[in-house]
Design a protein around this motif. Structure first.
Motif, PDB file in Angstrom:
ATOM      1  N   TYR A  61      96.971  18.595  18.419  1.00  0.00           N
ATOM      2  CA  TYR A  61      96.755  17.539  19.401  1.00  0.00           C
ATOM      3  C   TYR A  61      95.435  17.784  20.120  1.00  0.00           C
ATOM      4  O   TYR A  61      95.048  18.929  20.361  1.00  0.00           O
ATOM      5  N   PHE A  74      99.995   6.032  22.671  1.00  0.00           N
ATOM      6  CA  PHE A  74     101.026   6.552  21.780  1.00  0.00           C
ATOM      7  C   PHE A  74     102.071   5.480  21.495  1.00  0.00           C
ATOM      8  O   PHE A  74     102.427   4.683  22.362  1.00  0.00           O
ATOM      9  N   GLU A  78     105.688   8.456  18.429  1.00  0.00           N
ATOM     10  CA  GLU A  78     104.744   9.527  18.754  1.00  0.00           C
ATOM     11  C   GLU A  78     105.086  10.157  20.101  1.00  0.00           C
ATOM     12  O   GLU A  78     105.007  11.381  20.262  1.00  0.00           O
TER      13      GLU A  78
END
Length: 169
Positions: A61, A74, A78
């Protein structure tokens, strides 16, 4: 982009998280069972839909210097995934860190430590710590794929090969 309400519903679905209202109508979600000093999983979830999730112990990430990932864009899946991974990362120290504290007995059986990693093709590899020789083994089914001395080396390899930690249902 998901709305504040949609993101709140997702964060609220994690019963292990405690919601706390902070300034400007924002919400934080705390994981009180964290084995680390860090307890905030969702940080400053804002009414405009912006917010952050702590991923300081996760790989793969884009994080800021505090280990936070911006979740503004997102999807629901996610967001669920990163929150679950964050909680899991705060739930237990990696064996490589546990074994370096000679003054503390964790009572854990490292030989039973096992993680499943999947890729986009839904292939699964198993990362397993073998206590006998203090090594990390990666298996494809019953077949040994490779061996590493540290957890960090093993997870770096898995990520380079396109694998991510599998989400436990």
């Amino acid at each position: 982009m998901l709305s504040y309400e949609e993101k709140s519903v997702i964060a609220d679905s994690f019963l292990e998280l405690e919601r706390r209202q902070v300034s400007l109508g924002r919400s934080n979600y705390h994981y009180e069972q964290s084995v680390y000093d860090k307890k905030t999983v969702v940080y400053h979830l804002h009414p405009n839909g912006n917010g952050f999730v702590y991923a300081g112990l996760l790989q793969g990430y884009e994080k800021d210097d505090k280990g936070l990932v911006n979740i503004r864009d997102f999807t629901a899946d996610e967001m669920r995934t990163i929150i679950e991974q964050s909680i899991r990362s705060l739930s237990a120290m990696p064996a490589s860190l546990e074994s370096h504290d000679p003054h503390e007995s964790h009572g854990s059986d490292e030989s039973a430590q096992e993680e499943h990693w999947t890729n986009e093709s839904n292939q699964t590899l198993t990362l397993q710590f073998e206590d006998e020789d203090q090594m990390w083994y990666i298996y494809a089914g019953l077949n040994l794929d490779t061996v590493f001395e540290t957890y960090e080396e093993a997870t770096e390899y898995l990520e380079e090969e396109g694998f991510k930690p599998a989400i436990k249902k």
